[in-house]
Design a protein around this motif. Structure first.
Motif, short mmCIF file in Angstrom:
data_model
loop_
_atom_site.label_atom_id
_atom_site.label_comp_id
_atom_site.label_asym_id
_atom_site.label_seq_id
_atom_site.Cartn_x
_atom_site.Cartn_y
_atom_site.Cartn_z
N VAL A 88 19.79 -5.67 7.60
CA VAL A 88 20.46 -4.77 8.25
C VAL A 88 19.29 -3.56 8.10
O VAL A 88 18.79 -3.18 6.79
N GLN A 104 15.34 -1.03 16.98
CA GLN A 104 16.24 -1.98 17.95
C GLN A 104 15.14 -2.87 18.89
O GLN A 104 15.57 -3.96 18.92
N PRO A 113 18.88 -12.91 12.68
CA PRO A 113 19.56 -11.65 13.04
C PRO A 113 19.20 -10.39 12.30
O PRO A 113 19.19 -10.16 11.30
N ARG A 115 20.80 -6.40 12.44
CA ARG A 115 21.76 -5.53 12.67
C ARG A 115 20.96 -3.97 12.52
O ARG A 115 20.54 -3.69 11.30
N THR A 116 21.11 -3.04 13.35
CA THR A 116 20.27 -1.68 13.15
C THR A 116 21.35 -0.74 13.35
O THR A 116 22.65 -0.88 13.80
N LEU A 117 21.32 0.36 12.57
CA LEU A 117 22.45 1.44 12.44
C LEU A 117 21.65 2.83 12.51
O LEU A 117 20.56 3.15 11.75
N ALA A 143 26.33 -9.47 6.44
CA ALA A 143 25.62 -8.29 7.35
C ALA A 143 26.48 -7.56 7.97
O ALA A 143 26.32 -6.23 7.76
N GLU A 144 27.73 -7.89 8.34
CA GLU A 144 28.72 -6.87 9.05
C GLU A 144 29.15 -6.09 7.88
O GLU A 144 29.28 -4.98 8.04
N LEU A 147 26.52 -3.49 6.94
CA LEU A 147 26.63 -2.70 7.94
C LEU A 147 27.58 -1.53 7.91
O LEU A 147 27.28 -0.16 7.85
#
Length: 288
Positions: A88, A104, A113, A115-117, A143-144, A147
Motif C-alpha cells: 500500500v 501509479q 499487487p 494499491r496506491t492512495l 491490503a484493502e 488502504l
C-alpha cells in the motif's frame, strides 16, 4: 517475519527515519533543487530546512521534483523480495505534486499487487494516515483494510497554515484558489487550508500573533468531539510554532493520545514552496 502488506510513502509525509524504521515504512524521497544542485529530501545532509530558508531569502532558485516511477518500482520490488504479498503506497495530494502519478505508473509493473492512495493532503496529515495504515498492517489486516484506514484518516484530517507571504507559493504554482489573496498579501497574513487536495484561502488577518491565535482556535474547533493527534510544523519560525503547540496542549489535554502535539520543521520540499515564517497545524482524529 515481514508483514504481508508492506507500506511505502514519500518524504513529504514528515516521518522521521526512526519512526519510519520502527513502523516498517519505506520512504521514497522527493528532490529539491537549489541553484543547479539536486538533493534527495531526507537523505542528503545538505538539504535541510535551514538551507532552503536561506536560499529563498537570498533569491537563489529553488525548485522540487517528484520521484521517478523507477524509484518507486525499486521500493515495491524490495518489499516483494523481503516477503511482502502486497504493497500500500500512500502519498501527498496529486494536485500539488506528480508523486502520486509516479507511484501509479510503477504499480502497473510491480511483481506483487500495489494499491496506491492519493490522500488529498500534505505533510503530517499524510504521516498520520501512514501510521494508521501501519496499525492495521501490524494487526494482520488485508491490503484493502490497510488502504481504507489510511484513506479514512486522511479524509478526517484538518490541515491549516499561515505564511508570511504568498510569493513562494505563487512562484511554485501551488497557490490554487488562494491566488485571490495575492493582491492584498502585503497587508495581511493569509490563513490557508487544504481543501480536497488543493491549497485554498481561509481568512485574512493583520498580524502574525492574530494568525497564531486563529490557528489555535480553528484547531481546537476541528478537534471538537474527537480524540486526536496534532502536529505543528514550521519553516524558520520555531518560537511561534512552540507557542502554538503549548496552547494546543493546554486546551486539548483530554483529547490527545500518546503522540500528543508534535512540533517540527517542515522538510525541504514543502519548505521550498511555503517560504520562511510558515506555521502549520494538522488535527487528525483517531476515531474515524
Amino acid at each position: 517475519m515481514p508483514r504481508p502488506v508492506a507500506l511505502v510513502t514519500d518524504s513529504t509525509a514528515l516521518l522521521s527515519p526512526a519512526v519510519a524504521e520502527a513502523r516498517g515504512v519505506t520512504v521514497v524521497p522527493l528532490q529539491v533543487v537549489v541553484g543547479a544542485k539536486a538533493y534527495d529530501e531526507g537523505m542528503d545532509a545538505e538539504a535541510t530546512p535551514e538551507t532552503i530558508a536561506a536560499a529563498l531569502r537570498e533569491w537563489t532558485p529553488v525548485s522540487t521534483s517528484r520521484p521517478t516511477p523507477a524509484v518507486f518500482l525499486e521500493a515495491y520490488e524490495a518489499a516483494a523480495a523481503a516477503g511482502a504479498e502486497a504493497v500500500v503506497s500512500i502519498h501527498l495530494s496529486g494536485d500539488v505534486s506528480g508523486t502520486y502519478e509516479s507511484a501509479q505508473l510503477a504499480a502497473r509493473d510491480a511483481s506483487i499487487p500495489v494499491r496506491t492512495l492519493d490522500t488529498r493532503q500534505l505533510g503530517m496529515a499524510v504521516g498520520f494516515a501512514v501510521l494508521a495504515a501501519a496499525d492495521v498492517a501490524d494487526a494482520g489486516g488485508t491490503a484493502e483494510h490497510v488502504l481504507a484506514a489510511a484513506r479514512d484518516r486522511a479524509a478526517a484530517a484538518t490541515s491549516l497554515f499561515y505564511v508570511d507571504t504568498l510569493e513562494y507559493l505563487r512562484r511554485g504554482g501551488r497557490i490554487g484558489a488562494a491566488a485571490a489573496l495575492v493582491g492584498s498579501a502585503l497587508s495581511v497574513k493569509p490563513l490557508l487550508k487544504i481543501v480536497d487536495g488543493r491549497i485554498g484561502p481561509l481568512e485574512k488577518v493583520r498580524t502574525a500573533s492574530r494568525a497564531l491565535a486563529r490557528l489555535e482556535e480553528l484547531a481546537v474547533a476541528a478537534a471538537e468531539g474527537h480524540q486526536v493527534d496534532v502536529a505543528v510544523a514550521h519553516l524558520a519560525n520555531p518560537e511561534k510554532a512552540e507557542a502554538l503547540a503549548a496552547g494546543l496542549r493546554r486546551r486539548l489535554d483530554d483529547r490527545l493520545g500518546a503522540l500528543g502535539v508534535s512540533v517540527g520543521e517542515v522538510g525541504a520540499v514543502i519548505g521550498a514552496h511555503v517560504g520562511p515564517g510558515m506555521v502549520a497545524v494538522v488535527v487528525s482524529p483517531r476515531d474515524t
